[in-house]
Structure formats: C-alpha cells, structure tokens
Design an enzyme around this catalytic site. Structure first.
Site, PDB file in Angstrom:
ATOM      1  CG  HIS A  97      -1.389   1.370   1.614  1.00  0.00           C
ATOM      2  ND1 HIS A  97      -0.790   2.145   2.583  1.00  0.00           N
ATOM      3  CD2 HIS A  97      -2.415   2.112   1.125  1.00  0.00           C
ATOM      4  CE1 HIS A  97      -1.430   3.299   2.680  1.00  0.00           C
ATOM      5  NE2 HIS A  97      -2.423   3.297   1.811  1.00  0.00           N
ATOM      6  CG  ASN A  99      -2.407   8.073   0.662  1.00  0.00           C
ATOM      7  OD1 ASN A  99      -2.183   8.965   1.481  1.00  0.00           O
ATOM      8  ND2 ASN A  99      -3.395   8.124  -0.200  1.00  0.00           N
ATOM      9  CB  VAL A 100       1.682  10.948  -1.893  1.00  0.00           C
ATOM     10  CG1 VAL A 100       2.963  10.204  -1.532  1.00  0.00           C
ATOM     11  CG2 VAL A 100       1.324  10.676  -3.352  1.00  0.00           C
ATOM     12  NE  ARG A 101      -3.179  11.463   4.207  1.00  0.00           N
ATOM     13  CZ  ARG A 101      -2.446  10.417   4.563  1.00  0.00           C
ATOM     14  NH1 ARG A 101      -2.081   9.529   3.655  1.00  0.00           N
ATOM     15  NH2 ARG A 101      -2.074  10.243   5.817  1.00  0.00           N
ATOM     16  CG  HIS A 138      11.967  -1.216   6.834  1.00  0.00           C
ATOM     17  ND1 HIS A 138      11.321  -0.242   7.556  1.00  0.00           N
ATOM     18  CD2 HIS A 138      11.155  -2.303   6.864  1.00  0.00           C
ATOM     19  CE1 HIS A 138      10.177  -0.710   8.022  1.00  0.00           C
ATOM     20  NE2 HIS A 138      10.055  -1.970   7.618  1.00  0.00           N
ATOM     21  N   GLY A 251     -18.330  11.826   1.208  1.00  0.00           N
ATOM     22  CA  GLY A 251     -19.197  11.533   0.078  1.00  0.00           C
ATOM     23  C   GLY A 251     -18.440  11.158  -1.174  1.00  0.00           C
ATOM     24  N   GLY A 252     -17.305  10.507  -0.998  1.00  0.00           N
ATOM     25  CA  GLY A 252     -16.494  10.097  -2.140  1.00  0.00           C
ATOM     26  C   GLY A 252     -17.113   8.928  -2.891  1.00  0.00           C
TER      27      GLY A 252
END
Length: 297
Positions: A97, A99-101, A138, A251-252
């Site tokens: 997994h 994720n960048v946001r 790592h 509400g995605g």
C-alpha cells in the site's frame, strides 16, 4: 500526482505476465472535483491492483480530517492524492500500500489564514516472510527520507508501526514502512519535496520484491494462508484506515474508496498456525516492530 499515478501504473504493467493492463475509470463528484481510478484485476501476477488519483473539493472537512485539528471543523477544503493498493496472486509476493496526499483549507471570509499539510507513506504486508525483502524495503524507505534529515526515517517508521496496527487483534498489519500526516515542516517546498521523494521511492522498493517472488511455486496450503491473512487487511481498512473513513465521510466514490479490498479473502475461527512452520514464522519473526535496516539477512 497525475504523473506519479501514470508512472506507477507503467511499472506494475511491466511486471504483469498476462496481457491485462490498467483500465481508466474517470469520475466526478457533485460537490466538486473528481478523479481517475486505474484498476487491473484477474492478472497472472496481480490478482487486483488499484492506483487511484483524486482531487476532491468540499464545503466542510469531515471528522476524520479534523480529529487532530478541531479548529478546522466546518472549514471548506481541497484534498488531492494518489492511493495505491496491490494484491499479487502468488502468496509469496506481498501485498503493498502507498499513499501521498495534500490537504488545503483555504482562507475564508472571516480572515482565517489558509492551512495546508501533506501526508502519506508506504507499507508492506507479506504472507510469507523473507528477511532480505524486509531489509531492502526499509532501506529504500530510509533512502527516500535521508536527504530531509536523519530523524525523518525513524520518526516515520515509528508512526507507521503505530498506525498500521490492529488493536482488536493485538498485531501489526505487516512489516511497516513509512507513515506521516499533518506535515508542513520546512515550508511548502520542503514538505512537497519529501512527499514526492516518498511517492517516487515506492515502486523502486516494491517492484524488485514482486519480480523475485511472483513465479515461486506454491500450493493450496499457501493460497489458503494468503486468503486468511488478507482478512486482516480487510479488517484494518474497514475499521481504522483514515483514507477509507475520509472518503466515505466526504461523500467520495465508493467503488474507488473500496478498491483496496482484495477479490478473494477468508476467515477461519480461532486459527493458529502449527509451530515450526513458515506460517508461524510470519507471526514470530515478522509481525513485530523491528530494526530492519540493521537486521542480518
């Protein structure tokens, strides 16, 4: 973000043994914004792989985004990011997994200043443990962080170990990696550069592991254990994951939010692996926070 999505899809397609490729699915949101979901499922290498981009605009930040910033409750927002979840077919190839946001609460009519922050990271969920994979994973995570300060990797690693933890099972989801949120240290350019470094390091860390494990022979025993352990992944995403909660609360698009769930999964009542088996070794040697950088292969 769009460039990262495209590059990761290309790297994963190069590993897929079948002729399958990612299918784009564009969507829009009534309140504002939209996204592009890229999903590939039913492949020989990847049973399911999703690489989603979204840019969501809303009138009010949902509770999951203001839990640590209550002063922002009720503020309008922009949120953009890329979320990746990969479920290989071979039980010896780990789920991963990333994720960048980026979040922005713009200035409002009450003269409240704009507030912004970055977040993201990546983590690995093996079903059968290989020390060399954990060390290389790592090592790549540390290399992504080191240009921004030697304190970054240990801090983000600890956050990852603490975040990807199933409290009701009293066990980690996997072997960790990096996790950060509400990050704005050093100003926008520095915070964005760190986020970009982590996002671009993810395929460099993951694809060599898949390349090494995707063709290993396996049987029904390994497949059954993989499906059982996938249950832990589902439990975490539906109970604890902030991205899932944010998507549902804002509400995605449900199909894109739940893209992270594997096609096949199983639960067994009160399962315990037999001693001195590879399945038991996962619990004894890998599902514990460890200093993988200095571990002996």
């Amino acid at each position: 973000m769009r460039s990262l999505q495209s590059n990761i899809c290309s790297e994963l397609e190069a590993l897929e043994e079948s002729s399958l490729r990612f299918k784009p699915d564009s969507w829009s949101r009534d309140e504002g914004g939209g996204g592009i979901s890229m999903v590939m499922e039913g492949g020989d290498t990847f049973e399911k792989a999703g690489v989603n981009f979204s840019h969501v605009i809303g009138n009010q930040l949902p509770p999951s985004a203001t839990a640590t910033r209550p002063e922002l409750a009720g503020r309008p927002f922009h949120a953009t990011g890329v979320s990746i979840v990969i479920h290989p077919r071979n039980p010896y190839a780990p789920t991963s997994h990333a994720n960048v946001r980026f979040f922005l609460a713009p200035a409002d009519e009450g003269d409240q200043a704009p507030v912004w922050w970055f977040g993201g990271g990546f983590d690995l969920t093996p079903y059968y443990g290989f020390k060399e994979d954990a060390i290389s994973w790592h090592t790549m995570a540390k290399q992504a962080c080191d240009p921004f300060g030697e304190e970054i990797y240990p801090a983000f690693k600890q956050s990852c170990d603490e975040y990807f933890y199933l409290k009701h099972r009293n066990e980690p989801r996997g072997i960790g990696g990096l996790f950060f949120d509400d990050y704005s240290d050093g100003g926008f350019e520095n915070a964005f550069a760190l986020t970009r470094s982590i996002g671009e390091s993810y395929p460099k860390a993951y694809t060599p592991i898949v390349e090494k494990r995707k063709s290993m022979p396996y049987g029904e025993r390994e497949r059954d254990f993989q499906l059982y352990r996938r249950g832990r992944y589902v439990e975490f995403n539906l109970v604890y994951d902030r991205g899932t909660l944010f998507g549902l609360q804002s509400g995605g698009r449900t199909e894109s939010i739940l893209m992270s769930l594997p096609n096949l999964v199983s639960w067994k009542y009160d399962y315990k692996p037999d001693p001195n088996t590879p399945e038991n070794d996962l619990y004894e040697s890998f599902l514990k926070p460890r200093d993988w950088i200095n571990a002996c292969p």
